[in-house]
Design an enzyme around this catalytic site. Structure first.
Site, PDB file in Angstrom:
ATOM      1  N   CYS A  59       0.796  -1.232   0.000  1.00  0.00           N
ATOM      2  CA  CYS A  59       0.000   0.000   0.000  1.00  0.00           C
ATOM      3  C   CYS A  59       0.828   1.281   0.000  1.00  0.00           C
ATOM      4  CB  CYS A  59      -0.967  -0.006   1.184  1.00  0.00           C
ATOM      5  SG  CYS A  59      -0.183  -0.406   2.748  1.00  0.00           S
ATOM      6  N   SER A  64      -4.555   1.931   9.669  1.00  0.00           N
ATOM      7  CA  SER A  64      -5.413   0.948   9.006  1.00  0.00           C
ATOM      8  C   SER A  64      -4.593   0.008   8.129  1.00  0.00           C
ATOM      9  CB  SER A  64      -6.517   1.619   8.190  1.00  0.00           C
ATOM     10  OG  SER A  64      -5.962   2.519   7.258  1.00  0.00           O
ATOM     11  N   HIS A  72      -2.228   6.965   3.230  1.00  0.00           N
ATOM     12  CA  HIS A  72      -0.767   6.926   3.350  1.00  0.00           C
ATOM     13  C   HIS A  72      -0.209   8.121   2.597  1.00  0.00           C
ATOM     14  CE1 HIS A  72      -0.960   3.174   5.293  1.00  0.00           C
ATOM     15  NE2 HIS A  72      -0.360   2.389   4.442  1.00  0.00           N
TER      16      HIS A  72
END
Lengths: 346, 346
Positions: A136, A166, A249
C-alpha cells in the site's frame, strides 16, 4: 470508476472478508452496484456465522477450508501470510484465478505485480493463476513516478512515508482509537498491535528490521517499485513511518530525473493527466491533499510539486492516497476488471 | 544538564512568559533549581496579572512595554514577529543582551545563530547584543549532521520532518486536543490555528508557501542549516509536515557524505559521543526514539542509522527531539549559559 467487466465474473471468493481490506472490497462492490452471482465470504473460524451486507443481501461468512474454492472462478485474498501460503495453492488447484494482497508472491517470477494504470497490459493473454497487488505504500509512489519515468526517466528516489494505522488492520485502528481516548481522559490503554504507543506518537519502523538495517516494509517498497516500473536497478531509498492517523498513506517524495523537467505547470499537467492521479496543488491557497481528502476516494493525490534545487533535475512532491482503496481493495478490483476486460475482448 | 553560569545573571526578562516556550523555559529553570535574582515575566496585555511559579515563588506576569527592559541584563524572547521586531531593539537600547527564538534576526549578519554544542564558541568575546536560537526543526538536523560533517563532510541532505503541533503554540495544542476528542465522540470542533483539521491528519505545509513552491518553514531549515554548519552552499532539500502529535519533532534524514562512512557501529559511536546527541538504535528489539521518548528530555535522539545503498556514501537516520526544549527553550538557556561561562572566564 467503472468496473464494466467485473460482472463477467460468475463466482468470486473473498478470503479475509471480515478484515479491514475485505470490508473495503465489499463496500466498493456495493457503492458501484457490482453484482457477482456467487460471492463467497471466507474468513477464519472466529468470524464464521457473522453476516455482511452485499448488494442489499446479508451474506453469511463461511469458514475457509479445503473445499472453499470448489467451483470458484476468481478469489481475492487479503489474509495473513500463513493463511495465504496455505490456501492460495488450493484455490489455484481448484481452478480459480487469485488476486493476492499479501507480499507472499509479489516478487515471484511469473506473478505479475499489477497497478492497472501502469502495467495492466501484462494481463493480456495472461495464463498464470496468481496476480499480486502491491504494498500500500509502494502503490502511490509508483503512480506518481510512472508519468515522470515515461517523460524524463528516473535516476534516484528518496521516499519517506507517513502510514496510517489501518494499513496494519482492524485491531490497529481500534488500538489508535482506544489509546487516544484513554490519553485524553488521563488514562492509558494497552499496546498490543504496535510495539509502542501509537496515539500521538510516530513509530519509525514498520514490520521487522532486517540485517542491513532496513525494515521489511522499506524493502518491499524498494523491490516492488523496481518490479512495477520494470527498472530492476532503480536507485531507491525508503523510510517508512507509522503515524497516528486512521486512513491514508502520505509520501514525501524526492526524485532525481534523468533529464531536466519542464516547467512545474507542465509537470503538474503531466501528472494530472495520468489515469488515477489527481493533482491538488495550490499551497498558497492552503490547497493540498491530506488524509481527509484521500480517505474514501479512488485517486492518488499529488501536491506540493516543486523543484529540488539541490539537484539539477530534482523534484519534490507530496503524494497521498487511501491505503485501503487504491492501496489494496480498489486496486485488486481494478486488476480483476482489467483481466476480465482482456478475456472478454479475446 | 548543568547550567553553572546562569546564576551569574542578575536580572532576566522573559518575553512571552505565558506562551508554550516561555513556560518550558521556566520549567527548566525550576527543574534545575536555577535562581535568578530578578526575573521579569513579560507578556501581552491579555496575560497580565496572572502568576507563574518560579523557584517556589509566585511571580506576577507584567505587561510588555517601553520601560520593561530598564535595568535588565539579559532577555529571552519567544514572541510573535511583530512583538519581537518592536521590542528587541528596545531591550538592546536598554543595554540587555537578547536571546531570540523567532526567525526575525536569525539570518542577519552579526547575529550568531547558536546551538552551543555546535558553534557555541562563536559567543567567546561576542560583543553584539542579539543571539538567535534556530528553528525547532533545523536544530535536531544540525545536531545529527555536525559529527558527520566533521568526520566525513556532507554533500547533500534530504530531510522530511514530522512536526508536532506544540511547534505552533499553545492554541495549536488545544486545537489538536479539542478536535481529537470531538471526532472520537462523533462531533467536530473548529479549525482555527491550522488551515485544515489536524486531528488524525497530516498537513504537508508549514507556514506560508513561497513563490518557488517551498514553504517558509522549509526555507528556514535550509538557510539556517547552512549558517549553523558554516556551509553556505550545502545542498539541502527539506519537506516539512505537521503531524497530529503534541510534542517532539521527528526527521527522516537522508545524507550523502563526501567520503565513505566507517561501519555503522563506528558511525553510531561517533554520533552518540557528540554532546547532546543520544543514539537509541536497536530496531530488531523494537528500540528507536519516538515522540514519547523525546518529550521532556534534553537530547537529540538518533535512531535507524543505516546505509543508503542508492548512493556510494549514503546514510539514513531517524532524528527526534523535544521541539520545545532542545528545539527552543533549552537551547536558549544553553546559549545564555555558554555566554556567561565565557564572560566569567574572561
Amino acid at each position: 470508476m467503472s468496473f464494466q467487466s467485473l460482472e463477467g465474473i460468475q463466482s468470486l471468493a473473498l478470503v479475509g472478508a471480515t478484515g479491514i481490506v475485505g470490508r473495503e472490497f465489499l463496500s466498493i462492490l456495493n457503492d458501484n452496484r457490482i453484482k457477482i452471482p456467487r460471492l463467497k465470504l471466507l474468513a477464519s473460524e472466529l468470524s464464521v456465522g457473522s453476516t455482511l451486507e452485499v448488494a442489499e443481501t446479508e451474506l453469511y461468512v463461511e469458514e475457509l477450508n479445503e473445499a472453499s474454492f470448489d467451483g470458484v472462478e476468481a478469489a481475492f485474498f487479503s489474509a495473513p501470510a500463513n493463511v495465504t501460503r496455505e490456501y492460495v495453492p488450493r484455490a489455484v488447484e481448484a481452478g480459480a484465478i487469485v488476486v493476492d494482497d499479501s507480499s507472499c508472491f509479489r516478487l515471484e517470477r511469473g506473478v505479475p505485480l499489477i497497478i492497472p494504470e501502469i502495467n495492466g497490459a501484462l494481463l493480456k493473454d495472461f495464463e498464470g493463476r496468481i496476480i499480486s497487488t502491491p504494498n500500500c505504500a509502494a502503490t502511490p509512489i509508483a503512480m506518481a513516478l510512472k508519468p515522470l519515468q515515461e517523460r524524463y526517466g528516473i535516476r534516484r528516489v528518496v521516499a519517506t512515508t507517513f502510514q496510517s494505522v489501518s494499513g496494519a488492520g482492524r485491531k490497529a485502528v481500534d488500538e489508535l482509537s482506544a489509546q487516544t481516548a484513554a490519553l485524553l481522559n488521563g488514562k492509558t490503554s494497552p499496546t498490543e498491535v504496535f510495539p509502542h504507543r501509537i496515539a500521538f506518537n510516530c513509530l519509525p519502523l514498520i514490520g521487522p528490521a532486517l540485517d542491513n538495517g532496513d525494515s521489511d516494509e522499506e524493502t518491499k517498497v524498494v523491490k516492488e517499485l523496481r518490479k512495477i516500473l520494470e527498472l530492476p536497478s532503480l536507485l531507491v531509498s525508503a523510510t517508512c513511518v507509522r503515524v497516528p492517523t486512521f486512513c491514508g498513506h502520505g509520501v514525501s517524495l524526492n526524485v532525481e530525473l534523468m533529464k531536466e523537467p519542464d516547467t512545474l505547470d507542465v509537470v503538474s499537467e503531466l501528472l494530472d493527466s495520468f489515469a488515477g492521479v489527481r493533482v491538488v496543488d495550490k499551497p498558497s491557497g492552503g490547497i493540498y491533499a491530506t488524509n481527509v481528502e484521500a480517505s474514501g476516494g479512488d485517486d492518488v493525490f499529488v501536491s506540493r510539486i516543486r523543484r529540488d534545487y539541490s539537484l539539477s533535475n530534482g523534484l519534490n512532491m507530496w503524494v497521498m492516497t487511501d491505503n485501503l482503496r487504491k492501496g489494496a481493495a480498489l486496486n485488486a478490483l481494478q486488476i480483476l476488471d482489467t483481466l476480465y476486460t482482456y478475456r472478454r475482448m479475446s
